[in-house]
Design an enzyme around this catalytic site. Structure first.
Site, PDB file in Angstrom:
ATOM      1  N   ALA A   1       0.880  -1.307  -0.088  1.00 45.12           N
ATOM      2  CA  ALA A   1       0.055   0.058   0.012  1.00 45.12           C
ATOM      3  C   ALA A   1       0.903   1.191   0.194  1.00 45.12           C
ATOM      4  O   ALA A   1       2.107   1.183   0.641  1.00 45.12           O
ATOM      5  CB  ALA A   1      -0.847  -0.011   1.354  1.00 45.12           C
ATOM      6  N   ASP A   2       0.316   2.266  -0.811  1.00 46.19           N
ATOM      7  CA  ASP A   2       0.972   3.480  -0.698  1.00 46.19           C
ATOM      8  C   ASP A   2       0.062   4.758  -0.378  1.00 46.19           C
ATOM      9  O   ASP A   2      -0.799   4.671  -1.095  1.00 46.19           O
ATOM     10  CB  ASP A   2       1.884   3.811  -1.822  1.00 46.19           C
ATOM     11  CG  ASP A   2       2.797   4.978  -1.728  1.00 46.19           C
ATOM     12  OD1 ASP A   2       3.620   4.509  -0.933  1.00 46.19           O
ATOM     13  OD2 ASP A   2       2.506   6.122  -2.168  1.00 46.19           O
TER      14      ASP A   2
END
Lengths: 198, 198
Positions: A73-74
């Site tokens: 995730a970012d």
């Protein structure tokens, strides 16, 4: 709960807490790969970076025994076309908060999942993003300075933690709250269920 | 931080956590007064009940030494005109979740503050409410049963905790997240600051 060993490819303690919150069992293996972005659009950037992190860790765990599901995730904050990552220093944190206070901005999180049902089959993937609007109450310079002095902003995109002291300065949101914290666990859970991964 | 001794007139551990989250120091004295509602409209009900709790505790603490600021709050869930408090039992929790799943509903929290600058002056008050829209993903009967079996719904209005496992089933919100948890600390902080109470 899952036939897969879930691996979170992120060092963020907030993402860890969110995955635990929805009752998943998982281990943590942060990707240390240098981030390289080709895109300029926020929704592309976060999806690209989430995929890089997940691919990096999947390449490692797929050598090991067992069936793995890797989640990357970012998160970035976008105000008026400006992309904000983590602040460089306290001055940078004050600058970001001064821009965000009294206005609305967007938070984007990209999420990638990679898994392999069988070592004879190619790995499968999903990638999606969520966008949440966040509105700040106005903040005085003294309030910004006091908030930065707590140290809370320093490791967070956009220099604030909605789940921390900054709650005093948030007027409201539109979208998924946990997306702002760093992982849209509602959408992620739905996706995992849909793909038969839970 | 405040010249007042802040007293939270609520037994809710979630409200306690939220007040701590924004850095306030306070003590807890839950009101045990029986709730009596005259209004039928959600926004009136929660304001009325928050005021009753705050008045009850203020009457007690105003006899004691020091300057006190008492905060009372009440939260209800409203779906399609039906007001949902805490579920009576597991069956009631399933019934509520079955109504909420796959749709949007409203969460109302009323907040009252009462304080007295000087024992020679009359007490001052504020009361406000916040409303947040919450959208659920569809839930299967098995998911509802599994969620109710965790025990999480039993002490919560509308039979769910957005800050708990139910996060897996929330598509998004519109408004203040902490209002859904039980106390709109953003608006409350702004109100306290405006009134010179911080």
């Amino acid at each position: 709960m899952s036939a897969y060993q879930i691996v979170l490819a992120s060092a963020s303690p907030r993402r860890r807490e969110l995955l635990s919150q929805i009752g998943l069992t998982f281990c943590v293996r942060p990707s240390k790969k240098e981030e390289r972005v080709e895109s300029a659009r926020p929704e592309k950037i976060v999806q690209e970076l989430s995929a890089q992190k997940a691919e990096d860790i999947f390449a490692q765990v797929s050598q090991e025994a067992g069936r793995h599901l890797v989640i990357g995730a970012d998160t970035i904050v976008v105000y008026d076309g400006q992309i904000m990552g983590k602040p460089k220093d306290e001055e940078d944190a004050c600058r970001m908060l001064f821009l965000l206070q009294g206005k609305s901005h967007q938070v984007y999180t990209g999420v990638t999942g990679i898994w392999q049902e069988d070592s004879a089959l190619p790995p499968e993937r999903f990638t999606f993003y969520e966008c949440t609007d966040v509105s700040f109450f106005p903040m005085s310079d003294a309030e910004i300075a006091a908030y930065v002095a707590t140290g809370e902003p320093m490791d967070k995109a956009g220099a604030y933690g909605i789940q921390g002291r900054c709650a005093a300065h948030i007027a409201g949101i539109r979208g998924d709250y946990n997306n702002v914290v760093g992982l849209p666990v509602g959408r992620l859970y739905q996706q995992l269920r849909e793909k038969g991964l839970l």
